[in-house]
Design a protein around this motif. Structure first.
Motif, PDB file in Angstrom:
ATOM      1  N   GLY A  18       0.814  -1.217   0.000  1.00  0.00           N
ATOM      2  CA  GLY A  18       0.000   0.000   0.000  1.00  0.00           C
ATOM      3  C   GLY A  18       0.837   1.251   0.000  1.00  0.00           C
ATOM      4  O   GLY A  18       0.524   2.239  -0.669  1.00  0.00           O
ATOM      5  N   GLN A  19       1.920   1.221   0.744  1.00  0.00           N
ATOM      6  CA  GLN A  19       2.819   2.367   0.794  1.00  0.00           C
ATOM      7  C   GLN A  19       3.490   2.575  -0.556  1.00  0.00           C
ATOM      8  O   GLN A  19       3.633   3.715  -1.016  1.00  0.00           O
ATOM      9  N   LEU A  20       3.878   1.494  -1.211  1.00  0.00           N
ATOM     10  CA  LEU A  20       4.467   1.595  -2.542  1.00  0.00           C
ATOM     11  C   LEU A  20       3.450   2.164  -3.530  1.00  0.00           C
ATOM     12  O   LEU A  20       3.784   3.040  -4.341  1.00  0.00           O
ATOM     13  N   ALA A  21       2.203   1.718  -3.428  1.00  0.00           N
ATOM     14  CA  ALA A  21       1.160   2.231  -4.316  1.00  0.00           C
ATOM     15  C   ALA A  21       0.933   3.724  -4.097  1.00  0.00           C
ATOM     16  O   ALA A  21       0.740   4.476  -5.059  1.00  0.00           O
ATOM     17  N   MET A  22       0.988   4.173  -2.846  1.00  0.00           N
ATOM     18  CA  MET A  22       0.822   5.605  -2.582  1.00  0.00           C
ATOM     19  C   MET A  22       1.970   6.407  -3.163  1.00  0.00           C
ATOM     20  O   MET A  22       1.768   7.498  -3.716  1.00  0.00           O
ATOM     21  N   GLY A  23       3.198   5.889  -3.062  1.00  0.00           N
ATOM     22  CA  GLY A  23       4.354   6.584  -3.624  1.00  0.00           C
ATOM     23  C   GLY A  23       4.278   6.687  -5.133  1.00  0.00           C
ATOM     24  O   GLY A  23       4.523   7.754  -5.709  1.00  0.00           O
TER      25      GLY A  23
END
Length: 178
Positions: A18-23
């Protein structure tokens, strides 16, 4: 490494995808904003800078935030953080009440006027804040007190903006007071 810490880390969810997707999403949105800024004619300037200046600044900041999120994923991500407990976990019901107040204000400000729409925003936001603290939402008398308090805050604000600062705000009547 003890087995207790190993068991605790296995039960924690992995937030890295999820954090990668937000970045990545932040970088993509920055690219879209930069593309739009590139199509703004720069001949209409504001105090030495063109109208495309702010979109370029926002694009740059979004790219920096996106890169920082992706870098955090590479170095461990949020999985290194302990899961919040209690009040730190957040309360979606409270957030929904506050968001409803803000959206209601934006949707109704031109229809019912600044004072009434801001009072409605105040009532809904205060209800959400009470819920987040675990207090009851309130009865009808509390609702009336919140509405009156919201009007007592928004009426002087309306007067200051319209009379003192000469900023036009939507009013309910043609005289513009309400």
């Amino acid at each position: 490494m003890s087995t207790e810490s190993l068991d605790a880390s296995e039960t924690r969810p992995d937030h890295r995808p999820g954090q990668l997707a937000m970045g990545v999403a932040a970088i993509v949105l920055a690219a879209v904003l930069a593309y739009g800024a590139a199509n703004i004619p720069s001949d209409a300037g504001y105090a030495g800078v063109g109208p495309d200046f702010l979109p370029w600044v926002v694009s740059a900041v979004m790219v920096i935030c996106g890169v920082m999120l992706i870098w955090e994923v590479r170095t461990g991500g949020y999985r290194n953080m302990e899961e919040p407990s209690g009040a730190a976990r957040g309360d979606w019901h409270a957030l929904a009440w506050v968001a409803a107040g803000i959206l209601g204000n934006a949707a109704l400000i031109t229809k019912i006027g600044f004072i009434l729409s801001c009072a409605l925003c105040f009532v809904l936001a205060v209800r959400g804040l009470r819920i987040s603290e675990g207090k009851p939402g309130g009865d009808a008398m509390q609702l009336v007190r919140d509405a009156v308090t919201g009007m007592l805050i928004s009426a002087p604000t309306y007067w200051l903006f319209t009379k003192f600062l000469a900023v036009n705000l939507p009013g309910l009547t043609s005289s513009g007071w309400i």
